[in-house]
Design a protein around this motif. Structure first.
Motif, PDB file in Angstrom:
ATOM      1  N   ARG A 189       0.870  -1.174   0.000  1.00 30.79           N
ATOM      2  CA  ARG A 189       0.000   0.000   0.000  1.00 30.79           C
ATOM      3  C   ARG A 189       0.907   1.223   0.000  1.00 30.79           C
ATOM      4  O   ARG A 189       1.721   1.401   0.896  1.00 30.79           O
ATOM      5  CB  ARG A 189      -0.898  -0.019   1.245  1.00 30.79           C
ATOM      6  N   GLU A 227      -3.064   3.461  -1.507  1.00 27.26           N
ATOM      7  CA  GLU A 227      -3.531   2.709  -2.681  1.00 27.26           C
ATOM      8  C   GLU A 227      -2.797   1.382  -2.710  1.00 27.26           C
ATOM      9  O   GLU A 227      -1.603   1.311  -2.454  1.00 27.26           O
ATOM     10  CB  GLU A 227      -3.274   3.488  -3.974  1.00 27.26           C
ATOM     11  N   TYR A 228      -3.541   0.337  -3.050  1.00 24.81           N
ATOM     12  CA  TYR A 228      -2.974  -1.007  -3.062  1.00 24.81           C
ATOM     13  C   TYR A 228      -2.402  -1.347  -4.438  1.00 24.81           C
ATOM     14  O   TYR A 228      -2.986  -0.993  -5.464  1.00 24.81           O
ATOM     15  CB  TYR A 228      -4.044  -2.040  -2.687  1.00 24.81           C
ATOM     16  N   TYR A 229      -1.266  -2.039  -4.415  1.00 31.06           N
ATOM     17  CA  TYR A 229      -0.602  -2.457  -5.642  1.00 31.06           C
ATOM     18  C   TYR A 229      -0.217  -3.928  -5.525  1.00 31.06           C
ATOM     19  O   TYR A 229       0.149  -4.390  -4.445  1.00 31.06           O
ATOM     20  CB  TYR A 229       0.657  -1.616  -5.889  1.00 31.06           C
TER      21      TYR A 229
END
Length: 193
Positions: free
Chosen positions: A73, A77-79
């Protein structure tokens, strides 16, 4: 000098983790190797045992850990894509990165992790992030509850209208205006002031 010692300890810890454990997600080792090659980023990397409330966080799990295999994160935002994560860490470097290397706990006490005490300022920031996350969760729940109640009242108004119950309709509309429209107007005035 002290920063160089901390960098050495962090590198030693990551290398010990990589040599001792098989990772649940093998390609996650690329992220750790990237951290090892970037002293500037590693200097602002902090090892923690929970990343729940932190905006820039990474979990990398050993195969024997009960946590998720991999989580990244950045700026909340998650990746998932390893190459994208490395790009972000390199070109949009977060001010701080919190890393949870998840593994069996006995290993933790046998390695240099004991030397990686959390600096008080970082402990305060972690607490601050946790408080903000709890408040955000509470606000979100209140907004959801309000929207649910608003929808329920509109349904009751429609039902009263369909049933021709003028008295109930007028009561509900007055109540709806008082609860939802008056408060929105007041909020609008506060924003303009």
């Amino acid at each position: 000098m002290e920063e160089a010692v901390m960098l050495y300890k962090k590198k030693k810890f990551i290398n010990a983790f990589l040599s001792k454990f098989e990772l649940k997600k093998q390609e996650a080792c690329q992220v750790l190797n990237f951290l090892l090659s970037r002293d500037r980023l590693l200097a602002n990397t902090y090892f923690v045992e929970n990343v729940r409330c932190l905006p820039n966080a990474l979990i990398i799990s050993a195969s024997n850990a009960s946590t998720v295999s991999f989580l990244c994160r950045i700026n909340n935002e998650y990746y998932e894509d390893i190459e994208e994560i490395i790009y972000l860490l390199d070109y949009e470097t977060p001010e701080e990165l919190f890393v949870w290397l998840s593994f069996e706990k006995n290993f933790m006490y046998l390695t240099c992790i004991n030397d990686l005490e959390i600096v008080p300022e970082i402990r305060d920031k972690i607490f601050h992030y946790q408080v903000i996350r709890v408040l955000e969760d509470e606000m979100t729940q209140k907004i959801l509850d309000r929207e649910k109640r608003k929808t329920e009242m509109l349904t009751e108004i429609d039902l009263a209208l369909d049933n021709g119950d003028r008295k109930k309709f007028n009561y509900l509309v007055t109540r709806y205006k008082k609860l939802f429209i008056t408060s929105q107007q007041a909020a609008g005035r506060n924003c303009q002031e």
